[in-house]
Design an enzyme around this catalytic site. Structure first.
Site, mmCIF file in Angstrom:
data_model
loop_
_atom_site.group_PDB
_atom_site.id
_atom_site.type_symbol
_atom_site.label_atom_id
_atom_site.label_comp_id
_atom_site.label_asym_id
_atom_site.label_seq_id
_atom_site.Cartn_x
_atom_site.Cartn_y
_atom_site.Cartn_z
ATOM 1 N N GLU A 47 0.860 -1.175 0.000
ATOM 2 C CA GLU A 47 0.000 0.000 0.000
ATOM 3 C C GLU A 47 0.906 1.238 0.000
ATOM 4 O O GLU A 47 1.921 1.259 0.684
ATOM 5 C CB GLU A 47 -0.893 0.031 1.252
ATOM 6 C CG GLU A 47 -1.915 -1.098 1.291
ATOM 7 C CD GLU A 47 -2.963 -0.921 2.391
ATOM 8 O OE1 GLU A 47 -2.954 0.123 3.082
ATOM 9 O OE2 GLU A 47 -3.790 -1.837 2.553
ATOM 10 N N HIS A 106 -4.329 6.560 0.626
ATOM 11 C CA HIS A 106 -3.568 5.317 0.593
ATOM 12 C C HIS A 106 -4.188 4.404 -0.443
ATOM 13 O O HIS A 106 -5.278 4.674 -0.943
ATOM 14 C CB HIS A 106 -3.459 4.665 1.976
ATOM 15 C CG HIS A 106 -4.701 3.999 2.484
ATOM 16 N ND1 HIS A 106 -5.788 4.706 2.960
ATOM 17 C CD2 HIS A 106 -5.030 2.682 2.600
ATOM 18 C CE1 HIS A 106 -6.720 3.850 3.361
ATOM 19 N NE2 HIS A 106 -6.298 2.619 3.146
ATOM 20 N N HIS A 150 -5.192 0.427 -1.985
ATOM 21 C CA HIS A 150 -5.546 -0.969 -1.732
ATOM 22 C C HIS A 150 -5.168 -1.719 -3.004
ATOM 23 O O HIS A 150 -5.944 -1.736 -3.953
ATOM 24 C CB HIS A 150 -7.051 -1.114 -1.462
ATOM 25 C CG HIS A 150 -7.471 -0.646 -0.119
ATOM 26 N ND1 HIS A 150 -8.796 -0.601 0.275
ATOM 27 C CD2 HIS A 150 -6.744 -0.223 0.948
ATOM 28 C CE1 HIS A 150 -8.858 -0.149 1.529
ATOM 29 N NE2 HIS A 150 -7.635 0.093 1.957
ATOM 30 N N ASP A 166 -8.413 0.189 8.637
ATOM 31 C CA ASP A 166 -8.529 1.632 8.392
ATOM 32 C C ASP A 166 -9.469 2.267 9.410
ATOM 33 O O ASP A 166 -9.195 3.350 9.939
ATOM 34 C CB ASP A 166 -9.083 1.910 6.990
ATOM 35 C CG ASP A 166 -8.096 1.528 5.899
ATOM 36 O OD1 ASP A 166 -6.895 1.512 6.182
ATOM 37 O OD2 ASP A 166 -8.562 1.258 4.781
HETATM 38 ZN ZN LIG Z 1 -6.991 0.794 3.723
#
Ligand SMILES: [Zn+2]
Length: 135
Positions: free
Chosen positions: A24, A83, A85, A96
């Protein structure tokens, strides 16, 4: 509530997420807020220092502070956290939700479910999840 993301920034975030996979990637969004709309003007990548970067992100503290100071010098605000995935949809994961530190700041997630990139923005307020329009 909406997040305004210019095309060039969107393309640059998608490229960063692609290059960072299978980990990530994460970083901060700087810009201004006008009413209910957050206007993204720049993104600053921050190293992901999580022990398991394939499934979660943790921003390097020093790089994060440096980015915030740079935003202040440019007279823009921290208006978002992003961010990626690499292998799933752009919805907040249980991690998260549990680890969300800044509940007033929008979260932009770059997802790659079924290999197609897709972006979504969220406000994570405790247990309440609000979807932001991407404009
Ligand atoms: Zn995440």
């Amino acid at each position: 509530m909406a997040l305004h993301l210019p095309f060039t920034l969107r393309e640059s975030l998608l490229a960063e997420a692609r290059q960072g996979a299978p980990d990530e990637v994460c970083g901060l969004l700087g810009g201004i807020q006008r009413g209910q709309t957050f206007y993204v003007q720049r993104h600053t990548p921050i190293p992901n220092v999580a022990a398991t970067p394939q499934v979660r992100f943790e921003m390097d503290q020093a790089a994060m502070l440096a980015a915030i100071f740079a935003f202040q010098r440019a007279r823009i605000d921290l208006i978002g956290i992003y961010h990626s995935h690499p292998h799933s949809a752009p919805s907040p994961s249980p991690a998260d939700l549990a680890e969300c530190a800044w509940q007033t700041v929008p979260y932009l997630i770059i997802g790659y479910a079924a290999t197609q990139p897709c972006l979504a923005a969220w406000r994570i307020d405790g247990l309440r999840l609000t979807h932001l329009a991407l404009i």
